[in-house]
Design an enzyme around this catalytic site. Sequence first.
Site, PDB file in Angstrom:
ATOM      1  N   GLU A 210      88.665  62.860  18.320  1.00 47.62           N
ATOM      2  CA  GLU A 210      87.249  62.482  18.328  1.00 47.62           C
ATOM      3  C   GLU A 210      86.975  61.897  19.704  1.00 47.62           C
ATOM      4  O   GLU A 210      87.252  60.722  19.961  1.00 47.62           O
ATOM      5  CB  GLU A 210      86.970  61.458  17.211  1.00 47.62           C
ATOM      6  CG  GLU A 210      87.165  61.997  15.809  1.00 47.62           C
ATOM      7  CD  GLU A 210      86.078  62.993  15.395  1.00 47.62           C
ATOM      8  OE1 GLU A 210      84.987  62.992  16.002  1.00 47.62           O
ATOM      9  OE2 GLU A 210      86.316  63.789  14.476  1.00 47.62           O
ATOM     10  N   CYS A 244      79.585  56.682  21.231  1.00 44.29           N
ATOM     11  CA  CYS A 244      80.062  58.009  21.660  1.00 44.29           C
ATOM     12  C   CYS A 244      78.943  59.053  21.586  1.00 44.29           C
ATOM     13  O   CYS A 244      78.938  60.000  22.358  1.00 44.29           O
ATOM     14  CB  CYS A 244      81.240  58.445  20.812  1.00 44.29           C
ATOM     15  SG  CYS A 244      80.893  58.459  19.051  1.00 44.29           S
TER      16      CYS A 244
HETATM   17  P1  NAD Z   1      90.344  52.674  24.116  1.00 47.16           P
HETATM   18  O1  NAD Z   1      90.572  52.227  25.508  1.00 47.16           O
HETATM   19  O2  NAD Z   1      90.272  51.680  23.027  1.00 47.16           O
HETATM   20  O3  NAD Z   1      91.441  53.756  23.780  1.00 47.16           O
HETATM   21  C1  NAD Z   1      91.522  54.334  22.515  1.00 47.16           C
HETATM   22  C2  NAD Z   1      92.933  54.195  21.992  1.00 47.16           C
HETATM   23  O4  NAD Z   1      93.813  54.917  22.850  1.00 47.16           O
HETATM   24  C3  NAD Z   1      93.426  52.764  21.926  1.00 47.16           C
HETATM   25  O5  NAD Z   1      93.938  52.509  20.646  1.00 47.16           O
HETATM   26  C4  NAD Z   1      94.477  52.687  22.999  1.00 47.16           C
HETATM   27  O6  NAD Z   1      95.555  51.848  22.658  1.00 47.16           O
HETATM   28  C5  NAD Z   1      94.952  54.113  23.152  1.00 47.16           C
HETATM   29  N1  NAD Z   1      95.389  54.420  24.509  1.00 47.16           N
HETATM   30  C6  NAD Z   1      94.749  54.111  25.661  1.00 47.16           C
HETATM   31  N2  NAD Z   1      95.443  54.586  26.715  1.00 47.16           N
HETATM   32  C7  NAD Z   1      96.521  55.213  26.213  1.00 47.16           C
HETATM   33  C8  NAD Z   1      97.624  55.928  26.798  1.00 47.16           C
HETATM   34  N3  NAD Z   1      97.753  56.064  28.124  1.00 47.16           N
HETATM   35  N4  NAD Z   1      98.544  56.457  25.975  1.00 47.16           N
HETATM   36  C9  NAD Z   1      98.440  56.310  24.627  1.00 47.16           C
HETATM   37  N5  NAD Z   1      97.429  55.649  24.043  1.00 47.16           N
HETATM   38  C10 NAD Z   1      96.490  55.111  24.807  1.00 47.16           C
HETATM   39  O7  NAD Z   1      88.994  53.485  23.976  1.00 47.16           O
HETATM   40  P2  NAD Z   1      88.246  54.382  25.031  1.00 47.16           P
HETATM   41  O8  NAD Z   1      89.022  55.608  25.265  1.00 47.16           O
HETATM   42  O9  NAD Z   1      87.754  53.601  26.189  1.00 47.16           O
HETATM   43  O10 NAD Z   1      86.998  54.701  24.091  1.00 47.16           O
HETATM   44  C11 NAD Z   1      85.808  55.160  24.595  1.00 47.16           C
HETATM   45  C12 NAD Z   1      85.748  56.667  24.518  1.00 47.16           C
HETATM   46  O11 NAD Z   1      85.907  57.043  23.159  1.00 47.16           O
HETATM   47  C13 NAD Z   1      84.425  57.238  24.948  1.00 47.16           C
HETATM   48  O12 NAD Z   1      84.667  58.407  25.669  1.00 47.16           O
HETATM   49  C14 NAD Z   1      83.731  57.565  23.633  1.00 47.16           C
HETATM   50  O13 NAD Z   1      82.783  58.575  23.755  1.00 47.16           O
HETATM   51  C15 NAD Z   1      84.879  57.942  22.776  1.00 47.16           C
HETATM   52  N6  NAD Z   1      84.574  57.725  21.379  1.00 47.16           N
HETATM   53  C16 NAD Z   1      84.440  58.810  20.585  1.00 47.16           C
HETATM   54  C17 NAD Z   1      84.104  58.656  19.252  1.00 47.16           C
HETATM   55  C18 NAD Z   1      83.949  59.839  18.363  1.00 47.16           C
HETATM   56  O14 NAD Z   1      83.811  59.640  17.167  1.00 47.16           O
HETATM   57  N7  NAD Z   1      83.973  61.052  18.869  1.00 47.16           N
HETATM   58  C19 NAD Z   1      83.892  57.384  18.741  1.00 47.16           C
HETATM   59  C20 NAD Z   1      84.064  56.295  19.569  1.00 47.16           C
HETATM   60  C21 NAD Z   1      84.402  56.480  20.900  1.00 47.16           C
END
Ligand code: NAD
Length: 489
Positions: A210, A244
């Site tokens: 997602e 998102c």
């Molecule tokens: P985040 O930084 O919380 O990362 C998400 C998860 O990935 C965390 O649990 C984190 O521990 C893990 N993570 C981060 N880096 C990692 C790595 N190098 N290796 C393994 N795991 C790792 O969240 P984010 O990515 O900043 O979230 C924002 C993004 O998420 C935006 O792009 C948003 O559009 C998207 N998003 C999508 C949805 C959807 O339903 N499609 C919903 C919410 C957010």
Amino acid sequence: MSQEQQAVERARKAFLTGRSKPLEYRIRQLKNLQRLFVEKQKEIADAVKKDLNKSEVGTQLYETLGLESEINLAVKKVKEWAAPRPVEKNLLTISDTVYIQPEPLGVVLIIGAWNYPWAVTIQPLIGAIAAGNAAVVKPSEVCVHTSKVMADLLPIYIDKELYPVVTGGVPETQELLRQRFDHIFYTGNCAVGKLIMEAAAKHLTPVTLELGGKSPCYIDKNCDLSIACRRVAWGKYTNCGQTCIAPDYILCEASIQDRVIEEVKKSIKNFYTDDPKTCSDYGRIINQRHFKRVLALTEDSTIAVGGDHDESDCYIAPTVLRDVKPDAKVMQEEIFGPLLPILPVNGLDDAIKYINRGEKPLALYIFTPDDKVIKRMIEETSSGGVLANDCLVHYSVNALPFGGVGNSGMGCYHGKYSFDQLSHLRACLIKKLNMEGVNDMRYPPHTPKKLGWARFFLLSNPDLGWMGRMALLAALVVVAAVVLQKYFL
Ligand code: NAD
């Protein structure tokens, strides 16, 4: 053995006891989860307030209400979802039992994001429980307070061996990813999504991703701009733009740009007063890193509304950028903050061309009173979901699949889609050891005559009612008898 490894092993051991499978057990766990949202609303809201400055009402509205509704649906429907699903038969299977039996996958890893920390982490968990799986829950470390509250509360309400919470950051998540899962459900950004898929590939583990991206919003010059802009402003500035499916940017004709700016400005004032900084319904950027990133996106564009900010408080005012060029910084990545760029285009054709030049977005918004415009936009573009004349609310329709396409993700969930996504849809064909004569056409020696029969059975696809099927069954018995007599007796 690492803590993460232990959690996965415990979950697998618990899964192998079979206790996650009975429907009564699934329903009890779901109801317990529901109780958490009723009894611990205050703890949940306090943590979300500290992480994102959401108000208590806002947390219920945008985080837990949807989860409660999802649980209600799952409790009501899980029996139906988990039941064998009979499928259409063909001539060859007419006397057999043919159905799909959904079965649990095993141990699911759920990796959540920080922006709606409860919604995006618990929603897949509801699907995982309903589908009879074990699930390791990994909330985002970025929402520090929520992640702690989730780790404290979940084990009090639901089976802590089947559904353990693992907290931690990148190293802990990477350690989890080294373990073998039966499905990985990841919510977050595209770059990490690729790492998740890479790790999953080592174990041939299926993934749901997602992700995000730039969701366009086309505003037609013929629509009621006051209503359209109010809905867009709500979609954009809710949670300080960190949604998102927030409308990332507006595409509209230059002739309506000034009115769009005025209407968005009016809505900002109505929603968040003259001073959004002191308004309890206006959020904050999650941390300083994101604050700096979002602010830097405004550098080469003209600010029409807002623009003020305070780094010490991670505050960026609801902002509108005008006459934005496609090569501006703000158009190069998902904004994920309270900036609303307006890109003037020459009407619908131009807007469609612009959208199709980019990656397939998670959501696509169209504001127009004209059904033909909506139809064209749907036919000539692609996106995870489309919403006409509103923003965000398609997320709350649990009869619709929610998910991305292309760069905005793969797989989908919500309601029955979550159940199916986290189940194996097992194909079941139950035959009897009779009617052997019919099978002769597939046994050697292969002859043109047998091929003729095979062609008849496989290619004729009559649309029969119940009566027709019975008549055909009778005819088949006769054919079988003839074949038997001819070849075997
Ligand atoms: P985040 O930084 O919380 O990362 C998400 C998860 O990935 C965390 O649990 C984190 O521990 C893990 N993570 C981060 N880096 C990692 C790595 N190098 N290796 C393994 N795991 C790792 O969240 P984010 O990515 O900043 O979230 C924002 C993004 O998420 C935006 O792009 C948003 O559009 C998207 N998003 C999508 C949805 C959807 O339903 N499609 C919903 C919410 C957010």
